[in-house]
Design an enzyme around this catalytic site. Structure first.
Site, PDB file in Angstrom:
ATOM      1  CB  CYS A 281      -1.182  -0.145   1.320  1.00 57.70           C
ATOM      2  SG  CYS A 281      -2.100   1.640   1.279  1.00 57.70           S
TER       3      CYS A 281
ATOM      4  CB  CYS B  46       0.686   1.553   4.402  1.00 58.70           C
ATOM      5  SG  CYS B  46      -1.219   1.174   4.026  1.00 58.70           S
TER       6      CYS B  46
END
Length: 422
Positions: free
Chosen positions: A19, A22
């Protein structure tokens, strides 16, 4: 962690290794952990790969990445604020503490009022209103602070019609909750947890959607100090301040820096400075039909929206959804080509090239098949003509055969008639 987590208060980042958001949060998250440890906070900070421990992530209702949750006993609170160090730490300290914080003195009240732009206070003893206040606090503690105080702790300028009471302090003044006028306490607190005038961005606009209010925004350039930009911002501020009693239940006021976000929201290019009113519940918006020159013009525009005479644009109908899909696709393609032309050519040029070759092959194959089919049909048609009609000799023989058959029949008939005469 699953067995022992209830012994402590945990602030957990549920992430996925692939991600991008993230990865962007990771350095901020490390700063959050370091600072909370240094300040002696009881909150323990950690992160978990939700793809490796999917059962635990599913247990906590993780549906996207990154998801930040504060785990306190049996409760799990979602963080929905900006992903900055200070905002995350404030959220953790607010939710980790008591639901209702007591204010024992005027000095403490003044200190809290300086620290928080918006705070809710319950005044009075035990009552059904207090029980409701605690219930609402357990739900909305993720957004704001809740306090309790006695009447003698309040500033001298505060007057209460009756006790118990719930109040909100913001915008340099206070407002008292009235059940008959303001409706449900939870809805009132949810509406009042914002200041009357805000600097609006994409996240704030998303949060304002929960209030059910229309959002009146001056779309300006903060770096532009021209008279027009400053004037529109001042008009919105004056309406928010001077006409609160008229519009605060239905409208939220603020300004937005730049028109990039608003253009993507409205799927249109707005020339700034301008004023737009958004209905975040159904994606409708209103634009003034004339130039806003004064506070009176803005008030008239708002009244036209409230009485239904102002024309609503946009919406969430079928045509608008189709338009949104096309607009998002176009925006995605343009952004990819702007950021990386080579990547854009590879992502979009290669599939189009393959599809073009396939289409060309299909069309070519169909054309050749039609030629062969036409020639075959022509040959078959010729054979059929020869079969049906035959040669001239065969036709002559057929005529003779028919004549012979007819002659024999006549002779037989003649013999029969003669025999009958005999």
């Amino acid at each position: 962690f699953k067995e022992n987590r209830k012994d402590d208060i945990w602030l957990v980042d549920f992430y996925a290794p692939w991600c991008g958001h993230c990865k962007k949060l990771e350095p901020v998250w490390n700063e959050v952990g370091t600072e909370m440890r240094n300040m002696g906070s009881p909150v323990r900070v950690g992160k978990m790969d939700a793809t490796s421990f999917s059962s635990i992530a599913s247990e906590f209702g993780v549906r996207g990445y990154p998801t930040i949750k504060l785990l306190k006993g049996d409760l799990a609170y979602n963080y929905r604020g900006p992903r900055t160090k200070d905002d995350i730490i404030e959220f953790a300290n607010r939710v980790a503490g008591p639901l209702i914080r007591p204010l024992p003195s005027q000095h403490m009240f003044e200190h809290v009022q300086k620290r928080h732009r918006v705070l809710f206070v319950y005044v009075g003893g035990e009552s059904p209103l207090k029980e409701k206040y605690i219930e609402v606090a357990s739900e909305l503690i993720v957004y704001t602070y809740f306090f309790s105080a006695s009447e003698d702790v309040l500033p001298e300028y505060v007057t209460l019609p009756e006790l118990p009471a719930v109040m909100v302090f913001k915008d340099g003044t206070y407002f008292v909750y009235d059940e008959y006028e303001d409706g449900d306490l939870s809805s009132w607190i949810n509406r009042e947890r914002f200041q009357g005038y805000l600097h609006v961005d994409g996240f704030t606009l998303y949060e304002l959607g929960d209030t059910g209010k229309l959002v009146a925004i001056a779309v300006i350039d903060d770096k532009n100090s021209s008279v027009e930009h400053t004037r529109l911002k001042s008009i919105i501020q004056e309406v928010a301040r001077d006409y609160r009693d008229h519009f605060h239940r239905d409208f939220q006021f603020g300004h937005m820096d730049g028109n990039d976000y608003i253009n993507s929201l409205l799927m249109d290019d707005l020339t700034i400075p301008t004023i737009v009113v958004l209905n975040t519940s159904n994606q409708q918006y209103f634009l003034p039909d004339r130039h806003i020159e004064s506070t009176e013009d803005m008030v008239q525009f708002i009244n036209n929206i409230l009485d239904g005479t102002a024309e609503a644009q946009g919406g969430d109908g079928l045509l608008q959804r189709i338009k949104r899909i096309i607009y998002d696709a176009k925006s995605t393609i343009v952004s990819v080509f702007k950021s990386s032309p080579l990547l854009g050519c590879f992502l979009f040029g290669l599939p189009l090239g393959v599809i073009s070759i396939m289409c060309y092959g299909i069309c070519t194959a169909d054309t050749e098949g039609e030629v062969f089919e036409h020639e075959g049909a022509k040959k078959e048609s010729g054979d059929r003509e020869l079969t049906d009609e035959g040669s001239e000799e065969e036709q002559e023989e057929e005529k003779n055969g028919k004549y012979t058959e007819l002659s024999d029949g006549e002779l037989k008939q003649k013999d029969i008639m003669e025999k009958k005469k005999d």
